[in-house]
Design a protein around this motif. Structure first.
Motif, PDB file in Angstrom:
ATOM      1  N   ALA A  32       9.475  20.516  -6.956  1.00 48.26           N
ATOM      2  CA  ALA A  32      10.851  20.373  -6.481  1.00 48.26           C
ATOM      3  C   ALA A  32      11.773  21.310  -7.263  1.00 48.26           C
ATOM      4  O   ALA A  32      11.699  21.395  -8.493  1.00 48.26           O
ATOM      5  CB  ALA A  32      11.301  18.929  -6.632  1.00 48.26           C
ATOM      6  N   LEU A  33      12.631  22.001  -6.549  1.00 45.24           N
ATOM      7  CA  LEU A  33      13.530  22.968  -7.178  1.00 45.24           C
ATOM      8  C   LEU A  33      14.949  22.449  -7.358  1.00 45.24           C
ATOM      9  O   LEU A  33      15.739  23.058  -8.087  1.00 45.24           O
ATOM     10  CB  LEU A  33      13.594  24.254  -6.335  1.00 45.24           C
ATOM     11  CG  LEU A  33      12.369  25.151  -6.313  1.00 45.24           C
ATOM     12  CD1 LEU A  33      12.650  26.377  -5.444  1.00 45.24           C
ATOM     13  CD2 LEU A  33      11.978  25.595  -7.709  1.00 45.24           C
ATOM     14  N   ASP A  34      15.282  21.361  -6.702  1.00 44.71           N
ATOM     15  CA  ASP A  34      16.673  20.924  -6.657  1.00 44.71           C
ATOM     16  C   ASP A  34      17.307  20.803  -8.051  1.00 44.71           C
ATOM     17  O   ASP A  34      18.374  21.360  -8.311  1.00 44.71           O
ATOM     18  CB  ASP A  34      16.788  19.569  -5.941  1.00 44.71           C
ATOM     19  CG  ASP A  34      16.321  19.633  -4.509  1.00 44.71           C
ATOM     20  OD1 ASP A  34      15.091  19.642  -4.307  1.00 44.71           O
ATOM     21  OD2 ASP A  34      17.173  19.673  -3.606  1.00 44.71           O
ATOM     22  N   GLU A  35      16.643  20.060  -8.952  1.00 41.54           N
ATOM     23  CA  GLU A  35      17.227  19.811 -10.270  1.00 41.54           C
ATOM     24  C   GLU A  35      17.331  21.093 -11.080  1.00 41.54           C
ATOM     25  O   GLU A  35      18.329  21.326 -11.765  1.00 41.54           O
ATOM     26  CB  GLU A  35      16.393  18.772 -11.021  1.00 41.54           C
ATOM     27  CG  GLU A  35      16.493  17.367 -10.446  1.00 41.54           C
ATOM     28  CD  GLU A  35      15.738  16.370 -11.291  1.00 41.54           C
ATOM     29  OE1 GLU A  35      15.848  16.430 -12.536  1.00 41.54           O
ATOM     30  OE2 GLU A  35      15.013  15.536 -10.721  1.00 41.54           O
ATOM     31  N   ALA A  36      16.296  21.924 -11.023  1.00 33.59           N
ATOM     32  CA  ALA A  36      16.314  23.160 -11.808  1.00 33.59           C
ATOM     33  C   ALA A  36      17.432  24.084 -11.337  1.00 33.59           C
ATOM     34  O   ALA A  36      18.176  24.643 -12.147  1.00 33.59           O
ATOM     35  CB  ALA A  36      14.961  23.864 -11.694  1.00 33.59           C
ATOM     36  N   ILE A  37      17.568  24.234 -10.033  1.00 33.04           N
ATOM     37  CA  ILE A  37      18.610  25.118  -9.511  1.00 33.04           C
ATOM     38  C   ILE A  37      19.987  24.545  -9.807  1.00 33.04           C
ATOM     39  O   ILE A  37      20.914  25.275 -10.185  1.00 33.04           O
ATOM     40  CB  ILE A  37      18.402  25.354  -8.003  1.00 33.04           C
ATOM     41  CG1 ILE A  37      17.158  26.208  -7.777  1.00 33.04           C
ATOM     42  CG2 ILE A  37      19.623  26.015  -7.375  1.00 33.04           C
ATOM     43  CD1 ILE A  37      16.844  26.515  -6.336  1.00 33.04           C
ATOM     44  N   GLU A  38      20.143  23.233  -9.675  1.00 31.96           N
ATOM     45  CA  GLU A  38      21.433  22.612  -9.974  1.00 31.96           C
ATOM     46  C   GLU A  38      21.799  22.798 -11.440  1.00 31.96           C
ATOM     47  O   GLU A  38      22.961  23.058 -11.775  1.00 31.96           O
ATOM     48  CB  GLU A  38      21.370  21.117  -9.633  1.00 31.96           C
ATOM     49  CG  GLU A  38      22.666  20.370  -9.866  1.00 31.96           C
ATOM     50  CD  GLU A  38      23.817  20.862  -9.012  1.00 31.96           C
ATOM     51  OE1 GLU A  38      24.976  20.660  -9.413  1.00 31.96           O
ATOM     52  OE2 GLU A  38      23.565  21.466  -7.948  1.00 31.96           O
ATOM     53  N   ARG A  39      20.800  22.697 -12.323  1.00 33.51           N
ATOM     54  CA  ARG A  39      21.043  22.882 -13.762  1.00 33.51           C
ATOM     55  C   ARG A  39      21.577  24.282 -14.033  1.00 33.51           C
ATOM     56  O   ARG A  39      22.517  24.469 -14.814  1.00 33.51           O
ATOM     57  CB  ARG A  39      19.732  22.666 -14.524  1.00 33.51           C
ATOM     58  CG  ARG A  39      19.779  23.000 -16.010  1.00 33.51           C
ATOM     59  CD  ARG A  39      20.506  21.914 -16.786  1.00 33.51           C
ATOM     60  NE  ARG A  39      20.476  22.191 -18.218  1.00 33.51           N
ATOM     61  CZ  ARG A  39      21.370  22.943 -18.868  1.00 33.51           C
ATOM     62  NH1 ARG A  39      22.366  23.512 -18.215  1.00 33.51           N
ATOM     63  NH2 ARG A  39      21.269  23.122 -20.171  1.00 33.51           N
ATOM     64  N   VAL A  40      20.987  25.270 -13.404  1.00 34.44           N
ATOM     65  CA  VAL A  40      21.423  26.658 -13.607  1.00 34.44           C
ATOM     66  C   VAL A  40      22.794  26.881 -12.968  1.00 34.44           C
ATOM     67  O   VAL A  40      23.666  27.541 -13.542  1.00 34.44           O
ATOM     68  CB  VAL A  40      20.386  27.629 -13.012  1.00 34.44           C
ATOM     69  CG1 VAL A  40      20.877  29.069 -13.107  1.00 34.44           C
ATOM     70  CG2 VAL A  40      19.045  27.483 -13.736  1.00 34.44           C
ATOM     71  N   LYS A  41      22.991  26.318 -11.791  1.00 35.08           N
ATOM     72  CA  LYS A  41      24.255  26.505 -11.081  1.00 35.08           C
ATOM     73  C   LYS A  41      25.424  25.897 -11.849  1.00 35.08           C
ATOM     74  O   LYS A  41      26.523  26.462 -11.902  1.00 35.08           O
ATOM     75  CB  LYS A  41      24.170  25.884  -9.682  1.00 35.08           C
ATOM     76  CG  LYS A  41      23.281  26.633  -8.713  1.00 35.08           C
ATOM     77  CD  LYS A  41      23.919  27.937  -8.313  1.00 35.08           C
ATOM     78  CE  LYS A  41      23.194  28.587  -7.153  1.00 35.08           C
ATOM     79  NZ  LYS A  41      23.811  29.861  -6.772  1.00 35.08           N
ATOM     80  N   VAL A  42      25.217  24.722 -12.443  1.00 32.91           N
ATOM     81  CA  VAL A  42      26.273  24.061 -13.211  1.00 32.91           C
ATOM     82  C   VAL A  42      26.724  24.942 -14.366  1.00 32.91           C
ATOM     83  O   VAL A  42      27.906  24.989 -14.716  1.00 32.91           O
ATOM     84  CB  VAL A  42      25.794  22.685 -13.722  1.00 32.91           C
ATOM     85  CG1 VAL A  42      26.739  22.145 -14.783  1.00 32.91           C
ATOM     86  CG2 VAL A  42      25.682  21.714 -12.562  1.00 32.91           C
TER      87      VAL A  42
END
Length: 413
Positions: free
Chosen positions: A149-159
């Motif tokens: 799953a990529l959701d959490e990793a991408i959200e972490r970077v986006k934040v």
């Protein structure tokens, strides 16, 4: 034997493909619509690939419909072109790059050419470290079809306000129906590069670069102009259009029916079949048989697999569809005739201990999958040397090792 002779021999032998490209020897998709006369140059009416404003702009607009909010650019030099361009487009914007998990050699080549610093981390490390002013490069899915799953990793970077680039070379078919994993495009990555030729029915070299912001798109285009040929193949470009239409029209009932039957037949013949997150990837083993021996036995029967590792033999399944001409019946017959007689070398014949502790003069890369065992400048360890000896004994193609052997043998002389 010359190249054309060799290709003709494979054709005469009815070679069966369980490897890329996704058209599987032209048995999947609609590439029969292509004609050799389509091999044109950039004449009037056929547009400029690096600055499209006509028919190629229309192609890019069609490709961008894959995920609303993205620009798309067709490329003919493969995903490597997109990776090189993405790294160079971002190098002036961030302080460093983070490489998440195993990455293809093209990622390291891009970083080397750009002269930037980088750190290799596990995906879970992203949640416990600062990613400020960073570009994060993720390979998704893995070569063998693992798609976390990529959701959490991408959200972490986006934040953190940083950039995320996804090498989705093996995931151009993701999202093709709801029973396949979601594409990184649906997760909102800044740059996503897909190899249409790997799993979709397109000609080798067919890829697409997707960018989320116009400013990044322009910078990526600058470097695509640097790295990509100025004489693009219109056959490849046309195959991208056909593959994209295939993606849009695909229905998965036939695929999952034939996939289920194939796996059942394999298990009936004594194979163990490991499924991946990507339903188009499976890994084969036979109890008591080396994966390398199994790989060689399949080759001898004209069944060509994508890759072999200690984990097993990787097959890239066709995207079976109504009216495909994939030779499943012939495949079954050849599986019945497998001769598991070992004809490979003897492990331990070659002594490479003279490399121990010495810095690699060139990266050592088993190919496929193209993930370096050791990078240039890193020192050879016992574990790396043992892995190299093991792979060489089974005739695995290893780029860079002979240069290291020659360099240090001369040094020792």
């Amino acid at each position: 034997m010359g190249l054309v002779d060799k290709l003709n021999a494979l054709k005469r032998d009815d070679a069966i493909s369980m490897h890329v490209p996704g058209h599987k020897n032209m048995t999947i998709g609609n590439l029969d619509k292509l004609e050799w006369s389509y091999d044109k140059t950039e004449i009037t009416g056929l547009d400029d690939l690096h600055s499209p404003d006509g028919v190629l702009l229309e192609l890019n607009d069609l490709l961008s419909e894959k995920q609303p909010g993205y620009n798309a650019q067709a490329v003919v030099n493969g995903t490597t072109t997109g990776v090189l361009s993405a790294v160079h487009a971002l190098k002036g914007e961030v302080d460093k790059f983070l490489i998440v998990g195993d990455a293809h050699k093209s990622v390291y080549h891009a970083l080397d050419l750009a002269g930037v610093t980088f750190e290799k981390v596990a995906v879970n490390d992203l949640f416990g470290m600062s990613v400020d002013n960073t570009a994060v490069l993720i390979t998704y899915p893995s070569y063998s079809g693992h798609a976390p799953a990529l959701d959490e990793a991408i959200e972490r970077v986006k934040v953190a306000g940083d950039r995320i680039v996804v090498d989705e070379a093996h995931g151009a078919h993701f999202g093709i129906t709801g029973r396949f994993p979601r594409s990184a495009l649906s997760h909102g990555a800044d740059i996503v590069i897909q190899s249409y030729h790997k799993m979709l029915p397109a000609l080798t070299g067919a890829s697409v670069v997707f960018t989320k912001e116009e400013a990044i798109h322009k910078r990526v285009m600058k470097y695509i102009d640097h790295f990509e040929t100025s004489s693009p193949s219109y056959l490849i470009l046309a195959s991208i259009e056909l593959a994209h239409q295939f993606y849009n029209d695909f229905e998965d009932e036939v695929f999952f029916k034939k996939r289920s039957e194939l796996i059942k037949n394999l298990e009936h013949r004594g194979f163990s079949v490991t499924r991946a997150d990507d339903p188009a990837k499976i890994v084969l083993n036979i109890e008591g048989v080396s994966p390398y021996l199994l790989f060689d036995a399949l080759n001898r029967k004209g069944v060509y697999s994508e890759m072999v590792t200690e984990e097993g033999v990787l097959w890239c399944l066709p995207l079976f569809h109504e009216g495909d001409s994939y030779p499943l019946e012939s495949l079954s017959g050849r599986l019945d005739e497998l001769n598991l007689v070992e004809d490979v070398g003897n492990e331990g014949q070659e002594d490479l201990n003279f490399l121990l502790g010495r810095p690699a003069v060139r990266a050592v890369v088993p190919y496929p999958p193209g993930v370096p065992l050791i990078h240039e400048g890193e020192r050879f360890t016992e574990e790396v040397i043992k892995s190299i000896i093991h792979k060489k004994s089974y005739h695995v193609k290893i780029e860079g090792i002979e240069e290291n052997i020659a360099y240090y043998k001369v040094d020792d002389a």
